[in-house]
Design a protein around this motif. Sequence first.
Motif, PDB file in Angstrom:
ATOM      1  N   TRP A 125      -5.425   0.830  -3.338  1.00  0.00           N
ATOM      2  CA  TRP A 125      -6.213   0.712  -4.436  1.00  0.00           C
ATOM      3  C   TRP A 125      -5.414   1.212  -5.786  1.00  0.00           C
ATOM      4  O   TRP A 125      -4.532   1.808  -5.577  1.00  0.00           O
ATOM      5  N   ASN A 126      -5.925   0.786  -6.604  1.00  0.00           N
ATOM      6  CA  ASN A 126      -5.285   1.107  -8.244  1.00  0.00           C
ATOM      7  C   ASN A 126      -5.881   2.499  -8.413  1.00  0.00           C
ATOM      8  O   ASN A 126      -7.102   2.741  -8.779  1.00  0.00           O
TER       9      ASN A 126
ATOM     10  N   PRO B 295       0.708  -1.278  -0.010  1.00  0.00           N
ATOM     11  CA  PRO B 295      -0.123   0.010  -0.054  1.00  0.00           C
ATOM     12  C   PRO B 295       0.615   1.140   0.176  1.00  0.00           C
ATOM     13  O   PRO B 295       1.923   1.240   0.447  1.00  0.00           O
ATOM     14  N   ARG B 296       0.398   2.318  -0.470  1.00  0.00           N
ATOM     15  CA  ARG B 296       1.052   3.488  -0.487  1.00  0.00           C
ATOM     16  C   ARG B 296       0.824   4.308   0.940  1.00  0.00           C
ATOM     17  O   ARG B 296      -0.235   4.088   1.690  1.00  0.00           O
ATOM     18  N   LYS B 297       1.828   5.069   1.387  1.00  0.00           N
ATOM     19  CA  LYS B 297       1.717   5.457   2.740  1.00  0.00           C
ATOM     20  C   LYS B 297       0.769   6.867   2.566  1.00  0.00           C
ATOM     21  O   LYS B 297       0.441   7.087   3.673  1.00  0.00           O
ATOM     22  N   ARG B 298       0.779   7.425   1.346  1.00  0.00           N
ATOM     23  CA  ARG B 298      -0.213   8.594   1.287  1.00  0.00           C
ATOM     24  C   ARG B 298      -0.790   8.506   0.139  1.00  0.00           C
ATOM     25  O   ARG B 298       0.039   8.442  -0.952  1.00  0.00           O
ATOM     26  N   VAL B 299      -2.009   8.668   0.071  1.00  0.00           N
ATOM     27  CA  VAL B 299      -2.899   8.885  -1.021  1.00  0.00           C
ATOM     28  C   VAL B 299      -3.549  10.228  -1.112  1.00  0.00           C
ATOM     29  O   VAL B 299      -4.103  10.440  -0.219  1.00  0.00           O
ATOM     30  N   ALA B 300      -3.521  11.081  -2.313  1.00  0.00           N
ATOM     31  CA  ALA B 300      -4.288  12.168  -2.351  1.00  0.00           C
ATOM     32  C   ALA B 300      -5.704  12.322  -2.062  1.00  0.00           C
ATOM     33  O   ALA B 300      -6.442  11.240  -2.408  1.00  0.00           O
ATOM     34  N   MET B 301      -6.158  13.027  -1.303  1.00  0.00           N
ATOM     35  CA  MET B 301      -7.444  13.230  -1.220  1.00  0.00           C
ATOM     36  C   MET B 301      -8.317  13.483  -2.549  1.00  0.00           C
ATOM     37  O   MET B 301      -7.760  14.016  -3.514  1.00  0.00           O
TER      38      MET B 301
END
Length: 234
Positions: free
Chosen positions: A183-184, A156-162
Amino acid sequence: MKARVEVVAIDCLMVRLFDVIAEPNMPWMLAASQRLRASFAGHLIDLVPSYTTLMVHYDLRALSPSQARELIDTALTDLQPDAQAGGQCHVLPVWYDLSVGPELSLLARRSGLSVAEVIARHSGREYQVFALGFAPGFAFMGLVDEVLAAPRLNTPRKRVAMGSVGIAERQTAAYPVVSPGGWNLIGRTPSKLFDRERDGYSLMQPGDRVRFEAVEPAEFIRLGGDDRSLEVSP
């Protein structure tokens, strides 16, 4: 319909209506939710709907476990979905682009489609909101076209943009706040999905329907979207 009741905690019961996720389940889930809320009334602490279950958290000081089960049995007797019931329909503008949707090309390769066809498939159908969870305002929606289904990222990514829009298996969702996530990612919406000032906080509720509408970057910015990059690599 024969519901199964499972013990979750001393003051919490799980009502299982179905064993598989399917869009036709939702009218039954909404009808059961309404019946349970009315049956437990002021003794209900929380009712949490999911794809196939409803978790009933009740006041143990007012009800014994056996009384709670009786209320559930009564609420679900002769249950029928309301043909007139239905949630709101939301149209979420989405800027589909590799700069904010790095898995667009991956999904294209996996499906044998072009990136434009992936976008057309994702934005070409209406989705049911099945449940809220993971983060405030995070709505699990489905079902995406089978050809677009893809497993979550291994890391998983550590941070996904809002506002990031993604796909996991046959579900789709948009991240309401900056958060970790696997998620993709295929695009980004400027829509405000979580708002502390909004009644219920979340833009969407179980039973609502959602359609994604592709927009150009200029329109995305005009609507308040943020095109700045955030950490997008795992």
